[in-house]
Design a protein around this motif. Structure first.
Motif, PDB file in Angstrom:
ATOM      1  N   ALA A  42       1.038  -1.162   0.101  1.00 18.25           N
ATOM      2  CA  ALA A  42      -0.060  -0.076   0.002  1.00 18.25           C
ATOM      3  C   ALA A  42       0.786   1.188  -0.059  1.00 18.25           C
ATOM      4  CB  ALA A  42      -1.036  -0.132   1.128  1.00 18.25           C
ATOM      5  N   LEU A  43       1.903   1.279   0.776  1.00 18.72           N
ATOM      6  CA  LEU A  43       2.760   2.244   0.865  1.00 18.72           C
ATOM      7  C   LEU A  43       3.394   2.650  -0.481  1.00 18.72           C
ATOM      8  CD1 LEU A  43       4.203   4.447   2.640  1.00 18.72           C
ATOM      9  CD2 LEU A  43       5.946   2.990   3.108  1.00 18.72           C
ATOM     10  N   HIS A  44       4.132   1.473  -0.896  1.00 22.25           N
ATOM     11  CA  HIS A  44       4.929   1.745  -2.560  1.00 22.25           C
ATOM     12  C   HIS A  44       3.743   2.056  -3.412  1.00 22.25           C
ATOM     13  CE1 HIS A  44       8.126   0.639  -4.780  1.00 22.25           C
ATOM     14  NE2 HIS A  44       7.544  -0.362  -5.367  1.00 22.25           N
ATOM     15  N   ALA A  45       2.673   1.453  -3.409  1.00 22.90           N
ATOM     16  CA  ALA A  45       1.698   1.960  -4.458  1.00 22.90           C
ATOM     17  C   ALA A  45       1.525   3.597  -4.374  1.00 22.90           C
ATOM     18  CB  ALA A  45       0.399   1.430  -4.517  1.00 22.90           C
ATOM     19  N   ARG A  46       1.361   3.926  -2.961  1.00 23.85           N
ATOM     20  CA  ARG A  46       1.088   5.360  -2.819  1.00 23.85           C
ATOM     21  C   ARG A  46       2.121   6.273  -3.450  1.00 23.85           C
ATOM     22  NH1 ARG A  46      -2.241   8.379   0.800  1.00 23.85           N
ATOM     23  NH2 ARG A  46      -3.724   7.237  -0.414  1.00 23.85           N
ATOM     24  N   LYS A  47       3.399   5.946  -3.188  1.00 24.48           N
ATOM     25  CA  LYS A  47       4.368   6.579  -3.624  1.00 24.48           C
ATOM     26  C   LYS A  47       4.675   6.627  -4.997  1.00 24.48           C
ATOM     27  CE  LYS A  47       7.298   6.307   0.446  1.00 24.48           C
ATOM     28  NZ  LYS A  47       8.260   5.583   1.561  1.00 24.48           N
ATOM     29  N   ALA A  67      11.272  -4.986  -1.064  1.00 25.37           N
ATOM     30  CA  ALA A  67      11.102  -4.927   0.584  1.00 25.37           C
ATOM     31  C   ALA A  67      12.214  -5.900   1.209  1.00 25.37           C
ATOM     32  CB  ALA A  67       9.920  -5.426   0.874  1.00 25.37           C
ATOM     33  N   ALA A  68      12.795  -5.438   2.215  1.00 29.13           N
ATOM     34  CA  ALA A  68      13.660  -6.236   3.236  1.00 29.13           C
ATOM     35  C   ALA A  68      13.126  -6.415   4.513  1.00 29.13           C
ATOM     36  CB  ALA A  68      14.985  -5.931   2.916  1.00 29.13           C
ATOM     37  N   PHE A  69      13.466  -7.473   5.424  1.00 28.31           N
ATOM     38  CA  PHE A  69      13.274  -7.424   6.697  1.00 28.31           C
ATOM     39  C   PHE A  69      14.492  -7.643   7.363  1.00 28.31           C
ATOM     40  CE2 PHE A  69       9.453  -8.715   4.748  1.00 28.31           C
ATOM     41  CZ  PHE A  69       8.473  -7.810   5.238  1.00 28.31           C
ATOM     42  N   GLU A  70      15.000  -6.748   7.827  1.00 31.68           N
ATOM     43  CA  GLU A  70      16.458  -6.890   8.651  1.00 31.68           C
ATOM     44  C   GLU A  70      16.682  -5.815   9.912  1.00 31.68           C
ATOM     45  OE1 GLU A  70      19.308  -5.676   5.286  1.00 31.68           O
ATOM     46  OE2 GLU A  70      18.561  -7.626   4.163  1.00 31.68           O
ATOM     47  N   ARG A  73      14.048  -4.317  11.383  1.00 27.85           N
ATOM     48  CA  ARG A  73      13.241  -3.231  10.928  1.00 27.85           C
ATOM     49  C   ARG A  73      12.625  -3.650   9.355  1.00 27.85           C
ATOM     50  NH1 ARG A  73      12.428   0.271  14.469  1.00 27.85           N
ATOM     51  NH2 ARG A  73      12.310   2.132  12.630  1.00 27.85           N
ATOM     52  N   VAL A  74      11.867  -2.807   8.913  1.00 27.88           N
ATOM     53  CA  VAL A  74      11.341  -3.292   7.439  1.00 27.88           C
ATOM     54  C   VAL A  74      11.890  -2.032   6.596  1.00 27.88           C
ATOM     55  CG1 VAL A  74       9.227  -3.430   6.430  1.00 27.88           C
ATOM     56  CG2 VAL A  74       9.095  -3.767   8.636  1.00 27.88           C
ATOM     57  N   TRP A  75      12.141  -2.409   5.505  1.00 34.00           N
ATOM     58  CA  TRP A  75      12.848  -1.705   4.463  1.00 34.00           C
ATOM     59  C   TRP A  75      12.129  -1.565   3.192  1.00 34.00           C
ATOM     60  CZ3 TRP A  75      17.203   0.843   6.474  1.00 34.00           C
ATOM     61  CH2 TRP A  75      17.760   0.417   7.696  1.00 34.00           C
ATOM     62  N   LEU A  76      12.057  -0.631   2.580  1.00 33.86           N
ATOM     63  CA  LEU A  76      11.393  -0.470   1.082  1.00 33.86           C
ATOM     64  C   LEU A  76      12.380   0.414   0.396  1.00 33.86           C
ATOM     65  CD1 LEU A  76       8.930  -1.000  -0.769  1.00 33.86           C
ATOM     66  CD2 LEU A  76       8.087   1.164   0.125  1.00 33.86           C
ATOM     67  N   ASP A  77      12.891  -0.292  -0.888  1.00 34.85           N
ATOM     68  CA  ASP A  77      13.976   0.437  -1.667  1.00 34.85           C
ATOM     69  C   ASP A  77      15.047   1.031  -0.952  1.00 34.85           C
ATOM     70  OD1 ASP A  77      13.480   0.621  -4.207  1.00 34.85           O
ATOM     71  OD2 ASP A  77      12.024   2.189  -4.358  1.00 34.85           O
TER      72      ASP A  77
END
Ligand code: CDP
Ligand code: CDP
Length: 222
Positions: A42-47, A67-70, A73-77
């Motif tokens: 949803a966040l990615h689409a909004r951006k 996306a990555a989970f490291e 934390r949650v990471w996008l791009d």
């Protein structure tokens, strides 16, 4: 060797995430918060200015979601979006994109890829019904709507955010209705899932119950 999977499904604010994360830690298992994938989409689409009802473009985005989970934390791009995905508006977007069959199909394998040794604990709406139907232990975690609203209210106040209890209760009822009424992967208790009503339970009591269910399934070789 098959990978042990514990699924915890249930309605919003029932305590799934809290309980699942502690159970994963206690067992040394991996943890997947499947709702975060829908929130990330949803966040990615909004951006990218893609509407939350544009099924095929959203499914394409879901397939390549950066996306990555490291480090918890949650990471996008490459950006830490752990707080951004928790915004109320993004939660609403998540439940809209989650109602689209092509989006759910596009995220299926990605979720299954989290099932690696020594094991996985995962929470969401359809983890036991669709994503991991062969899971060793399936829990349907719930609590009364009033109790869930009170928990969410306390959580928001604790974060220093403004919160209106009647509105939170209404949001929870609306979210329940949307999740249970949708045509694809609706929220429901599977016949082989253990019903865990936490209205009167502490987090510790809920965690112990899940661990006991898992221990029993391992002992009986399921
Ligand atoms: O925190 P809350 O329980 O409200 O939601 P979440 O677990 O973060 O998930 C966000 C939205 O994604 C939910 O409202 C569901 O509509 C959807 N979802 C889903 O459809 N299937 C899942 N396995 C997980 C989440
Ligand atoms: O993941 P989900 O939306 O189902 O709920 P959560 O975010 O894990 O839990 C919502 C809030 O309820 C958290 O602040 C938990 O600490 C709290 N909680 C509780 O007070 N008692 C329980 N038995 C379970 C959760």
């Amino acid at each position: 060797m098959s990978v042990p999977v514990i699924t915890i499904d249930g309605p919003s604010a029932s305590g799934k995430g809290t309980v699942a994360a502690i159970v994963a830690q206690r067992l040394g298992f991996h943890y997947l918060d499947s709702g975060s994938l829908y929130r990330l989409l949803a966040l990615h689409a909004r951006k990218l200015d893609v509407a939350w009802d544009a099924e095929l473009p959203l499914a394409a985005l879901a397939t390549t979601l950066p996306a990555a989970f490291e480090q918890g934390r949650v990471w996008l791009d490459g950006n830490d979006v752990s707080e951004d995905i928790r915004a109320e508006e993004i939660g609403i977007g998540a439940s809209k994109v989650a109602a689209l069959p092509a989006v759910r199909a596009a995220l299926l394998q990605r979720q299954r890829d989290f099932a690696v040794l020594p094991g996985l604990v995962t929470d969401g709406r359809d983890m036991g019904s669709v994503v991991f139907p062969q899971a060793a232990t399936k829990i349907f975690l719930t609590a009364s709507a009033d109790e869930r609203a009170a928990r969410r209210h306390k959580q928001l106040i604790g974060k220093g955010e403004s919160a209106n209890l009647p509105r939170i209760l209404q949001d929870i009822i609306d979210r329940d209705t949307r999740d249970a009424a949708r045509a694809v992967a609706p929220l429901r208790q599977e016949p082989d899932a253990f019903l865990l009503d936490t209205t009167e339970l502490t987090i510790d009591q809920a965690v112990e119950t899940v661990l006991r269910c898992f221990g029993q399934s391992q002992a009986s070789g399921i």
